[in-house]
Design an enzyme around this catalytic site. Structure first.
Site, PDB file in Angstrom:
ATOM      1  N   ARG A 288       0.834  -1.210   0.000  1.00 19.78           N
ATOM      2  CA  ARG A 288       0.000   0.000   0.000  1.00 19.78           C
ATOM      3  C   ARG A 288       0.867   1.259   0.000  1.00 19.78           C
ATOM      4  NH1 ARG A 288      -1.890   2.007   4.472  1.00 19.78           N
ATOM      5  NH2 ARG A 288      -2.138  -0.021   5.476  1.00 19.78           N
TER       6      ARG A 288
ATOM      7  N   TYR B 279     -17.344  16.371 -15.592  1.00 20.24           N
ATOM      8  CA  TYR B 279     -17.654  14.951 -15.425  1.00 20.24           C
ATOM      9  C   TYR B 279     -18.704  14.775 -14.320  1.00 20.24           C
ATOM     10  CZ  TYR B 279     -16.903   9.954 -14.892  1.00 20.24           C
ATOM     11  OH  TYR B 279     -17.072   8.598 -14.825  1.00 20.24           O
TER      12      TYR B 279
ATOM     13  N   ASP C 168      -8.415  18.376 -14.363  1.00 18.95           N
ATOM     14  CA  ASP C 168      -8.715  17.033 -14.854  1.00 18.95           C
ATOM     15  C   ASP C 168      -8.403  17.028 -16.354  1.00 18.95           C
ATOM     16  OD1 ASP C 168      -9.847  14.707 -15.857  1.00 18.95           O
ATOM     17  OD2 ASP C 168     -11.609  14.786 -14.562  1.00 18.95           O
TER      18      ASP C 168
ATOM     19  N   LYS D 245      -9.207   5.758 -19.251  1.00 19.06           N
ATOM     20  CA  LYS D 245      -9.578   6.319 -20.550  1.00 19.06           C
ATOM     21  C   LYS D 245      -8.408   6.222 -21.531  1.00 19.06           C
ATOM     22  CE  LYS D 245     -13.393   7.067 -18.377  1.00 19.06           C
ATOM     23  NZ  LYS D 245     -13.738   8.351 -17.790  1.00 19.06           N
TER      24      LYS D 245
HETATM   25  C1  LIG Z   1     -14.028   8.790 -16.530  1.00 20.48           C
HETATM   26  C2  LIG Z   1     -13.678  10.116 -16.039  1.00 20.48           C
HETATM   27  C3  LIG Z   1     -13.417  10.323 -14.673  1.00 20.48           C
HETATM   28  C4  LIG Z   1     -13.518   9.222 -13.642  1.00 20.48           C
HETATM   29  O1  LIG Z   1     -12.619   8.179 -13.883  1.00 20.48           O
HETATM   30  P1  LIG Z   1     -12.829   6.684 -13.329  1.00 20.48           P
HETATM   31  O2  LIG Z   1     -11.574   5.993 -13.716  1.00 20.48           O
HETATM   32  O3  LIG Z   1     -14.050   6.141 -13.990  1.00 20.48           O
HETATM   33  O4  LIG Z   1     -13.028   6.790 -11.864  1.00 20.48           O
HETATM   34  C5  LIG Z   1     -13.089  11.597 -14.274  1.00 20.48           C
HETATM   35  N1  LIG Z   1     -13.021  12.619 -15.132  1.00 20.48           N
HETATM   36  C6  LIG Z   1     -13.280  12.465 -16.446  1.00 20.48           C
HETATM   37  C7  LIG Z   1     -13.202  13.634 -17.350  1.00 20.48           C
HETATM   38  C8  LIG Z   1     -13.613  11.209 -16.944  1.00 20.48           C
HETATM   39  O5  LIG Z   1     -13.870  11.055 -18.248  1.00 20.48           O
END
Ligand SMILES: *Cc1c(COP(=O)(O)O)cnc(C)c1O
Length: 390
Positions: A57, A110, A182, A207
């Site tokens: 961890r 998001y 983000d 993604k």
């Molecule tokens: C998918 C996504 C998230 C969240 O990611 P996870 O891996 O599903 O927790 C956050 N921000 C954006 C812009 C996303 O497309």
């Protein structure tokens, strides 16, 4: 181009030949604990006097290799992997903010991140003001005496509205606030927020960086002092670590990230132009189109325009549903940044948890469809949508 990640970074950053065996692909370290040679070594490890591994961890070599790779892709000082993109977002926010603090965030973002800010964090005493992110003056006007953090997502999911990265980072610096972006949607292929002055970037590795639709993970990248705090507070204590198996899958995907991004970004631009000419389409949202209201900003701060295209049909929910159901090559699934092209209907999926009013304010109309371009041949993706539109 030098301010963008290269395929060479993707292949080599963070990776090295396994010193024990010479294996060109390092082994996956699944161990939860690491044995010590003697008591002096363990005492030194706990005192921070040597870097002998202790517990999974706290640090795992497979995960650490991925952290180094993604730090290189974003040109960040350090990176911290997390169990998911949402774990990265919540880790960064709970590290930077405490009870009584205030966040300024975009109205269009998001869905789950919006929900975290709107519904969950107020229970911990952290409140948020949501602003029209296209207006730099709105960011400034929302700052209060207790504001601690500006949170940016550009282009925003799913409206493709932009935030001026340099303006908001400059504002944060001037007012002594943390800045967090983000960058999941754009990816470092299209823009690198740290270069515009942001403190931290968060990613859903699920993604386009992982890119194969087979692993969930997240990453916080940026200032070394803040990343260290995120590791201590949010990962060690809150515990949302990335598993070594997922780290290996994501690192394997990341080696072709630039190659895939080149193809998917090119397809998105071609598709956006084709959609704009189609009579069934009322409006196309893509920063690479001259018709995007912030196209000049896009050209200024982005080196490419991303793999995501959104468009609005003439007609309502039913019209959207009909197009969805006629797609053959495109997969009807949430998520984005996959090798497969994906189509979603945000009003009934990703943004369903938002109150209807907030959804509309965020620019998500009932007839909005979002395409995440994959790496199939461009003409095949365009042809499938054209036949689906009729
Ligand atoms: C998918 C996504 C998230 C969240 O990611 P996870 O891996 O599903 O927790 C956050 N921000 C954006 C812009 C996303 O497309």
């Amino acid at each position: 181009m030098s301010d963008r990640p290269t395929s060479t970074d993707c292949v080599h950053a963070g990776d090295r030949t396994d010193p024990a065996t010479g294996a060109v692909e390092a082994p996956i370290h699944l161990a939860s604990a690491f044995a010590f040679d003697d008591a002096a070594q363990s005492a030194g490890a706990f005192a921070g006097e040597n870097d002998h591994l202790i517990y999974g961890r706290w640090k795992n070599p497979t995960v650490a290799a991925l952290e180094a790779k993604v730090a290189a892709l974003e040109a960040g000082e350090d990176a911290c992997a997390t169990a998911s993109g949402m774990a990265a977002i919540s880790a960064a926010i709970v590290t930077l903010c405490e009870a009584g603090d205030h966040v300024v965030a975009p109205r269009s973002m998001y869905g789950e991140a919006a929900r975290l800010l709107r519904e969950r964090l107020p229970r911990l005493g952290i409140t948020t003001t949501f602003v029209d992110q296209t207006d730099p003056a709105a960011w400034q006007a929302a700052i209060q005496t207790n504001t601690r953090l500006v949170y940016v997502e550009t282009p925003a999911n799913p409206t493709l509205q932009l935030t001026d990265l340099a303006a908001v980072a400059g504002l944060a610096r001037e007012r002594g606030l943390y800045s967090l972006c983000d960058n999941t949607f754009a990816t470092p292929f299209a823009q690198r927020p740290l270069a515009h002055g942001f403190d931290l970037v968060v990613h859903s590795m699920t993604k386009q960086i992982g890119g194969h639709g087979d692993a969930i993970g997240g990453m916080v990248v940026g200032r070394a002092d803040l990343v260290r705090e995120v590791k201590e507070v949010a990962v060690k204590s809150f515990g949302g670590i990335l598993s070594p198996l997922s780290a290996m899958l994501i690192a394997r995907g990341a080696r072709t990230f630039v190659l895939r991004a080149r193809q998917s970004n090119a397809t998105a631009l071609t598709l956006a132009r084709a959609l704009e000419r189609h009579p069934a389409v009322a409006r196309v949202h893509y920063p690479g189109l001259a018709s995007h209201p912030q196209h000049a900003l896009a050209v200024r701060q982005m080196g490419a325009f991303g793999a995501i295209v959104a468009f609005e049909l003439h007609g309502d929910l039913e019209a959207g549903r009909a197009v969805l159901e006629r797609c053959r090559l495109l997969t009807h699934a949430v998520s984005l940044g996959d090798v497969r092209s994906l189509v979603t209907h945000p009003a009934s999926t990703t943004h369903f948890s938002m109150p209807a009013e907030a959804r509309r304010a965020a620019g998500v109309s009932d007839g909005l469809l979002r395409i995440s371009c994959g790496i199939e041949e461009t003409e095949d993706v365009v042809a499938d949508l054209m036949q689906a539109l009729g």
